[in-house]
Enzyme design. Structure first.
Site, PDB file in Angstrom:
ATOM      1  N   GLU A   1      -1.001  -3.751  11.737  1.00 25.42           N
ATOM      2  CA  GLU A   1      -0.359  -3.297  10.793  1.00 25.42           C
ATOM      3  C   GLU A   1       1.269  -4.028  10.684  1.00 25.42           C
ATOM      4  O   GLU A   1       1.956  -4.326   9.876  1.00 25.42           O
ATOM      5  CB  GLU A   1      -0.431  -2.070  10.200  1.00 25.42           C
ATOM      6  CG  GLU A   1       0.237  -1.540   8.930  1.00 25.42           C
ATOM      7  CD  GLU A   1       0.384  -0.193   8.852  1.00 25.42           C
ATOM      8  OE1 GLU A   1      -0.634   0.566   7.771  1.00 25.42           O
ATOM      9  OE2 GLU A   1       1.046   0.397   9.339  1.00 25.42           O
TER      10      GLU A   1
ATOM     11  N   HIS B   1       5.268   0.386  -0.105  1.00 23.66           N
ATOM     12  CA  HIS B   1       5.936  -0.665   0.454  1.00 23.66           C
ATOM     13  C   HIS B   1       4.827  -1.481   0.992  1.00 23.66           C
ATOM     14  O   HIS B   1       3.672  -1.666   0.695  1.00 23.66           O
ATOM     15  CB  HIS B   1       6.277   0.260   1.990  1.00 23.66           C
ATOM     16  CG  HIS B   1       5.199   0.736   2.819  1.00 23.66           C
ATOM     17  ND1 HIS B   1       4.656   1.911   2.359  1.00 23.66           N
ATOM     18  CD2 HIS B   1       4.739   0.499   3.812  1.00 23.66           C
ATOM     19  CE1 HIS B   1       3.852   2.228   3.132  1.00 23.66           C
ATOM     20  NE2 HIS B   1       4.116   1.639   4.306  1.00 23.66           N
TER      21      HIS B   1
ATOM     22  N   HIS C   1       3.015  -4.773   4.231  1.00 21.67           N
ATOM     23  CA  HIS C   1       3.090  -5.570   5.618  1.00 21.67           C
ATOM     24  C   HIS C   1       2.353  -6.693   5.427  1.00 21.67           C
ATOM     25  O   HIS C   1       1.647  -7.099   4.559  1.00 21.67           O
ATOM     26  CB  HIS C   1       2.059  -4.437   6.460  1.00 21.67           C
ATOM     27  CG  HIS C   1       2.493  -3.028   6.582  1.00 21.67           C
ATOM     28  ND1 HIS C   1       3.551  -2.711   7.286  1.00 21.67           N
ATOM     29  CD2 HIS C   1       1.959  -1.931   6.146  1.00 21.67           C
ATOM     30  CE1 HIS C   1       3.807  -1.371   7.228  1.00 21.67           C
ATOM     31  NE2 HIS C   1       2.771  -0.749   6.471  1.00 21.67           N
TER      32      HIS C   1
ATOM     33  N   HIS D   1       0.855  -1.187   0.202  1.00 20.00           N
ATOM     34  CA  HIS D   1       0.211   0.113  -0.096  1.00 20.00           C
ATOM     35  C   HIS D   1       0.935   1.185   0.006  1.00 20.00           C
ATOM     36  O   HIS D   1       2.145   1.218   0.028  1.00 20.00           O
ATOM     37  CB  HIS D   1      -1.105  -0.030   1.119  1.00 20.00           C
ATOM     38  CG  HIS D   1      -0.458   0.335   2.410  1.00 20.00           C
ATOM     39  ND1 HIS D   1      -1.232   1.012   3.590  1.00 20.00           N
ATOM     40  CD2 HIS D   1       0.830   0.251   3.138  1.00 20.00           C
ATOM     41  CE1 HIS D   1      -0.420   1.099   4.418  1.00 20.00           C
ATOM     42  NE2 HIS D   1       0.806   0.832   4.272  1.00 20.00           N
TER      43      HIS D   1
ATOM     44  N   ASP E   1      -5.003 -10.605  -0.060  1.00 12.76           N
ATOM     45  CA  ASP E   1      -3.782 -11.100   0.301  1.00 12.76           C
ATOM     46  C   ASP E   1      -2.902 -10.978  -0.998  1.00 12.76           C
ATOM     47  O   ASP E   1      -3.475 -11.275  -2.142  1.00 12.76           O
ATOM     48  CB  ASP E   1      -4.020 -12.557   0.603  1.00 12.76           C
ATOM     49  CG  ASP E   1      -2.833 -13.258   1.154  1.00 12.76           C
ATOM     50  OD1 ASP E   1      -1.982 -12.596   1.848  1.00 12.76           O
ATOM     51  OD2 ASP E   1      -2.386 -14.478   0.928  1.00 12.76           O
ATOM     52  N   HIS E   2      -1.915 -10.568  -0.764  1.00 10.50           N
ATOM     53  CA  HIS E   2      -0.964 -10.554  -2.028  1.00 10.50           C
ATOM     54  C   HIS E   2      -1.370  -9.480  -3.185  1.00 10.50           C
ATOM     55  O   HIS E   2      -1.191  -9.570  -4.210  1.00 10.50           O
ATOM     56  CB  HIS E   2      -0.606 -11.862  -2.658  1.00 10.50           C
ATOM     57  CG  HIS E   2       0.562 -12.636  -1.829  1.00 10.50           C
ATOM     58  ND1 HIS E   2       0.075 -13.385  -0.680  1.00 10.50           N
ATOM     59  CD2 HIS E   2       1.888 -13.055  -2.116  1.00 10.50           C
ATOM     60  CE1 HIS E   2       1.354 -14.155  -0.130  1.00 10.50           C
ATOM     61  NE2 HIS E   2       2.372 -13.700  -0.893  1.00 10.50           N
TER      62      HIS E   2
ATOM     63  N   CYS F   1       5.660   6.552   4.550  1.00 12.24           N
ATOM     64  CA  CYS F   1       4.446   5.778   3.988  1.00 12.24           C
ATOM     65  C   CYS F   1       4.012   6.247   2.545  1.00 12.24           C
ATOM     66  O   CYS F   1       2.871   5.619   2.042  1.00 12.24           O
ATOM     67  CB  CYS F   1       3.292   5.800   5.064  1.00 12.24           C
ATOM     68  SG  CYS F   1       3.967   4.860   6.628  1.00 12.24           S
TER      69      CYS F   1
END
Lengths: 138, 138, 138, 138, 138, 138
Positions: free
Chosen positions: F127, F41, F43, F16, F81-82, F35
């Site tokens: 996060e 980047h 998480h 994100h 996810d991913h 950010c």
């Protein structure tokens, strides 16, 4: 005097099975899945018990944690650790040992055993890293 | 090509009992303590499997972790999860299901199922947060 | 008989200080930083002790973990828990209680107290979630 | 002087993608699965760096952990945290940022930056709670 | 605008002792047990601070976590880390540094330092993996 | 029938960026810091979803956890996810993917998908180990 919540953690390892004798094996399997395995399975349970009360200005304690640890051992952990929740625990007799039911039963045991100065605030029972329940007496 | 170790973690929940039929109940209790409870107890096991091999320069992988995950599921986890280690697992028959013995048995299962390009380096089996074993095939 | 490593974990809470009396306060501060605070600070230490040996075919054990737990308590944890590592531990006298030095001293205590059938393989001492040491007797 | 291993942990969050430009999208998808998503994904990486050396009798240290922390920050973490491993890191250019390859690249960076008194013993890089790699320079 | 709770975690290591000067050593030992050791002991404390407020539609933030982290460092962590809670902290003077009392004192420090847009909702202080307290200002 | 809260945990890895197109790069950098990195980047997110309801006396369940797991997968995890939270998730379109905003959006998705017998009580989205948010629908 500020109201503070204090939590003590304990661990126990137990076998159990989710199953109703008055249901067919098929219905047990449909509702409870692998958890109804007649040969049992088991878990490392983590139990967090929270009590709430005013901080005693003399000691800085809501409750002596050694006393809470002892109550948890005597009322709960010593009865459950390395045991079978379906077969060996008098205060779980007649109860399907789901995490929900075990947490409620633990609450009843502890609520009757705590000193008057504190209120049992929360029983948090973790069955696996991914599954847990909280009961607050409501 | 650098040699790298890759570890994949899995979880399973099982019941077991440490017990020898050819011993008296007293001797079982003396050696195995609470773990010999005839009504079983159980654990959330954590299994870390490590393979070692050269990094494939085309993919950056020692081994496709999806394949390692699948091997662990097919050879180990699907047979053990929500089961009774004493009663239900063909490849544990005749073995006292101590953490040591289960780890060695898992090694044998996995060593035969891995691709030639990697070497099984380590089976790490954790029975409780405080007790674990490592087998490296020696 | 397969060689297996078995690890038992224990916890202790202690105060300490990194400091040399034969150095100036400035030099202590330069080398040891905050850890030289004359008023002490402390940690929740996590101790993982690993022993290695053949799996006893009669019991499935490398070593009775209750005996390892007892040796760790008697030789190490009972002496360190809720204590000051600089002032109160006879077997740490004259030693700067760095994590490294404490781990080596724990090794010496345990190596002398284990049964002949096993070899002390590893002392892993964690001072904080981010800092830990391993000593393997070398 | 005993040889001891000291480990320092650090964290970084990064985006990446497993992908080869010289492969078709189909082949990328077949080999790398979801990890080849052209829009990236990311992880909270945990990095444990282990150095080995004799314990300095003057300080009780194998190495000043503040210096190890600084080396890890300057050589690795500051370059990777909140970054894109495919696009923004000069020392990962031309490398598929698999956990294996990143661990080996971190090793090269750190091996060149440590004091002579210690040996880099191990880079342990954890990509998710279930997936990790270890490189020991071999 | 939805109300959301945001939690930031910090760590500090400190020495302390539970003890009243106006009590005999015997009474201190009876009430506080090992925690009254005159030579101190210590802990790795984990502090979770929760603030609550509406989500700012411009930023998606309840509060800039960098500002919360800074407030926690300036008001709490910098004063406590690697210190003695009985001897060195002006805002703990005259207070028995039980986990309860320290949590309440941390609340007072932070409540006065937060921006108006958020409400301090919860201070969670963990002294050991098994013991923790929560204060919500009540 | 006692009211109990049941929590199920899931994990997802995503990329994100915190960024507003209608702001200058300088303002984005000032408000969102690292950010806002245009190259993304990511998480490893941990999602704990809590439902509350009476314990069904027939089953001992508040809700079948397999059904809750499935709802979380279908409504949330399979979409995230991913993936890239800014670019690929229809139900996050036009939203800055801060932890707060993602938690609120997850709440909306799940509240509409749960059986009538239970109430969605809490979405807890972590996060990083140090940063998390809770939304309770308020």
């Amino acid at each position: 005097m500020p109201l503070v919540q204090v939590t003590r953690r304990a661990h126990f390892c137990a076998a159990h099975r989710l199953h109703r004798d008055d249901w067919s094996e098929e219905r047990n399997r449909a509702v409870f899945g692998d958890c109804s395995n007649p040969n049992w399975h088991g878990h490392n349970y983590t139990l967090d018990v929270t009590v709430e009360g005013p901080v005693d200005p003399e000691t800085g304690f809501v409750m002596d944690l050694k006393a809470l640890k002892r109550a948890m051992a005597e009322q709960v952990v010593d009865d459950l650790d390395h045991c079978n929740l379906n077969l060996e625990v008098s205060w779980l007799e007649g109860i399907i040992p789901s995490t929900e039911n075990v947490a409620v039963a633990i609450w009843e045991r502890l609520a009757a055993a705590l000193p008057d100065a504190v209120r049992l605030a929360r029983v948090h029972l973790r069955e696996t890293p991914n599954n847990s329940v909280v009961y607050t007496g409501g």
